[in-house]
Write an enzyme that holds these catalytic residues in place. Structure first.
Site, short mmCIF file in Angstrom:
data_model
loop_
_atom_site.label_atom_id
_atom_site.label_comp_id
_atom_site.label_asym_id
_atom_site.label_seq_id
_atom_site.Cartn_x
_atom_site.Cartn_y
_atom_site.Cartn_z
N HIS A 108 2.36 -5.54 -1.66
CA HIS A 108 2.54 -5.20 -0.13
C HIS A 108 3.64 -6.33 0.40
CE1 HIS A 108 -1.37 -2.77 0.63
NE2 HIS A 108 -0.82 -2.26 -0.26
N ASP A 109 3.45 -7.58 -0.12
CA ASP A 109 4.36 -8.52 0.78
C ASP A 109 5.87 -8.15 0.05
OD1 ASP A 109 4.89 -10.84 1.81
OD2 ASP A 109 4.95 -11.99 -0.31
N THR A 185 10.59 -7.39 3.38
CA THR A 185 11.47 -8.25 2.55
C THR A 185 10.85 -8.26 1.13
OG1 THR A 185 10.23 -10.25 2.81
CG2 THR A 185 11.56 -9.65 4.76
N PHE A 187 10.83 -10.91 -0.75
CA PHE A 187 10.54 -12.27 -1.02
C PHE A 187 9.26 -12.39 -1.23
CE2 PHE A 187 14.95 -12.36 0.76
CZ PHE A 187 15.63 -12.94 -0.35
N ASP A 189 7.13 -14.22 0.83
CA ASP A 189 7.19 -14.94 1.76
C ASP A 189 6.20 -14.75 2.96
OD1 ASP A 189 7.89 -12.38 2.88
OD2 ASP A 189 9.85 -12.93 3.36
N SER A 191 5.34 -11.87 4.33
CA SER A 191 5.50 -11.19 5.45
C SER A 191 4.38 -10.33 5.73
CB SER A 191 6.70 -10.34 4.95
OG SER A 191 6.26 -9.40 4.02
N HIS A 353 -3.81 -0.73 -10.74
CA HIS A 353 -4.37 0.16 -9.83
C HIS A 353 -5.87 0.64 -10.59
CE1 HIS A 353 -1.51 1.66 -6.69
NE2 HIS A 353 -1.86 0.64 -6.39
#
Length: 589
Positions: A108-109, A185, A187, A189, A191, A353
């Site tokens: 997800h990030d 993004t 990266f 990071d 987010s 999954h």
């Protein structure tokens, strides 16, 4: 069409702003990922297309879902899951469920399909809607389906990801291939905590003491309530909880929500320490430094604690992704594009999954089993975390319960009932993965085999990397040609490379992505001699980070944890008091 126009405007503004000017002296990464690469400011930024290893394979060559090389439809994704996969739910005795769960957070990030939350329905009450829109790509359910047929289900809903043709038809008028848009993004990071733009970040901040905004209930800090709770979550009563975070998917399952909360609390914990050590710093300085440290710890956990289990420490070392040193690594390369690959985010990385479990265990501090909850009873409703010590009980459970093995088995709750609310039936996660790869025009398994250095098959017997002749026979019975086999189907049929948890084709794609994610990030925590670089003593503090310590420091009621939280408790990995786990000293900042 207003949705398309709005998204196109967002993309255009982001590109314009990035190209206008980048502050090369800033020590902090932008929220939307722009200006990470100073020569190519939009690389890896939010609201830009996914990258490609291979050209897309579309049915019409431009944008329609992938089809058979013969021109016919590919076999139903639901039929493939019923025929090729099973639901034995075999556990991996070496790992814990937090291993699987952080994989979802990382996914997800790095990726969020544009238009995924649009109010579009293609299959209602198990029936294809009248006059489905062009973004509809429902999954046919066979009439003899052993589970869904009992409910009269004829299709599973799927809405196509927004692509460059949707936001501007002129993009594809000259036969230019469509590219799906990534709203996150690329990266690592966090987010998911901080948001993918300055506008998204602002409502999440307290703007006092460098902290993120929280609500305090019963002496514990929680993310703020989502002002759009009725649409963001599935609420059963007025008192149910729905959180506002940096990612709209944070409320999907309780244990995913726990990791969101853990890194949110970690930010505020670091900010509090920085305020104490640096009382003259203003809110912005404290916030950015706490964010920088939080992201660095997370990157360290991903590359040095989590990824080696899947990709193999020896293979990662050979590729330069695992470097044991007390100094800087300095491997940033401005020519490496960090943009998330379509084949990774919507193909290879969905490999995990099969590790999801439908039953989530509750454990006491002694690690004694104290019951379990059904994952689908709490989908998009994390209220259980704030009731009856649910947060700490599920955190202990996640770090104790074995995850599902990476194999052909899928938990029935994921295979037939995912996202069910008040009905008996839900959807099939594996079928969604297969259908989504076709929506994105991700090339077939055979093409990726060749890209990854294996021989391209010309007949079924050439699939020598697969587990056995029965698998090849099954594929032959379902697909018309060797080039038709979906990448998202073949993944589990390759024998794992020694010391890894992936076959050669998937290992190749995952390794390539995480190579780009590290080498293409100017702000990666092990880079030195740049604005924003940590000092050598600070870097050594970052390298103390572990998933176990993150869970310890941010879970009230948890007083002990194993050092390697991704691995099972054992004589070699025993429970120890939380203060004994290595911890970062913020006084060095």
């Amino acid at each position: 069409m207003w949705i398309f126009a709005r998204l196109f405007l967002v993309v255009a503004i982001a590109v314009h702003n990035a190209l206008a000017q980048c502050d090369s002296s800033s020590p902090y990464r932008t929220f939307d990922g722009t200006c990470n690469n100073l020569q190519n400011p939009t690389w890896g930024s939010a609201n830009t297309p996914y990258g490609r290893l291979l050209s897309a394979e579309y049915g019409d060559g431009v944008s329609s879902p992938r089809r058979s090389k013969t021109g016919s439809d590919l076999p139903s994704a639901r039929m493939l899951t019923l025929t090729m996969f099973n639901e034995q739910s075999i556990l991996d005795p070496r790992t814990t469920l937090v291993n699987m769960q952080i994989g979802q957070l990382i996914a997800h990030d790095m990726g969020l399909r544009a238009g995924g939350s649009d109010a579009v329905s293609c299959c209602q009450n198990g029936r294809v809607v009248a006059n489905p829109g062009r973004r509809c790509y429902a999954i046919p359910v066979p009439p003899n389906d052993p589970v869904l047929a009992a409910g009269g289900i004829q299709c599973l809903d799927l809405v196509r990801t927004l692509n460059t043709c949707d936001v501007n038809a002129a993009n594809c008028a000259n036969r230019q291939q469509a590219q799906q848009l990534n709203s996150a993004t690329s990266f690592l990071d966090l987010s998911v905590v901080y948001g993918n733009s300055a506008q998204q970040n602002a409502p999440l901040r307290a703007f006092v003491g460098g902290r993120m905004k929280v609500d305090s209930r019963n002496g514990t800090d929680w993310p703020p309530r989502n002002p759009q709770a009725s649409s963001a979550c599935t609420l059963n009563s007025a008192t149910d909880i729905c959180y506002l975070t940096g990612d709209e998917r944070s409320n999907i399952t309780p244990e995913l929500t726990i990791l969101h909360i853990a890194f949110l609390r970690e930010h505020n914990r670091i900010a509090q320490q920085l305020c104490k050590a640096r009382p003259l710093w203003n809110d912005e300085k404290v916030f950015q430094e706490a964010r920088r440290i939080n992201i660095a710890q997370y990157q360290h956990i991903v590359y040095y604690e989590w990824l080696p289990w899947f990709l193999g420490p020896d293979q990662m070392s050979q590729r330069g992704l695992l470097v044991r040193t007390r100094d800087y690594v300095n491997d940033y390369t401005a020519t490496v594009n960090p943009t998330v690959l379509n084949a990774h985010a919507n193909g290879a990385f969905r490999y995990f999954h099969s590790s999801i479990l439908g039953s989530l265990s509750l454990h006491q501090e002694s690690r004694a089993f104290a019951g379990a909850i059904n994952i689908n009873d709490h989908i998009f409703n994390p209220t259980v975390l704030e009731r009856n010590d649910g947060y700490s009980m599920l955190t202990r459970g996640m770090a104790t319960q074995a995850m599902g093995r990476n194999d052909l088995s899928y938990d029935p709750e994921i295979r037939h009932f995912l996202f069910r609310s008040r009905s008996r039936f839900g959807t099939d996660l594996k079928a969604l993965d297969i259908q989504r790869s076709r929506d994105h025009g991700i090339a077939g398994y055979n093409a990726f085999r060749q890209y990854c250095g294996l021989s391209r098959a010309t007949r079924w017997e050439d699939f020598t990397e697969l587990r056995g002749p029965r698998d090849v026979q099954l594929l032959n019975s379902l697909y018309r040609t060797v080039d038709d086999v979906d990448l998202t189907v073949s993944e589990f049929f390759e024998r794992h490379l020694p010391g890894t948890q992936a076959g050669p084709t998937y290992h190749c794609i995952l390794m390539e992505q995480f190579h780009r994610t590290r080498r293409g990030d100017r702000f990666f925590y092990e880079n030195g001699n740049r604005p924003g670089s940590f000092t050598p003593p600070q870097l050594n503090e970052i390298r103390k980070a572990s998933m176990g310590r993150i869970l310890c420091d941010n879970t009230p009621g948890v007083a002990q944890m194993q050092l390697r939280a991704f691995q099972q408790i054992s004589d070699a990995n025993p429970l120890i008091p939380c203060p004994m786990l290595p911890a970062l000293d913020a006084r060095l900042w």
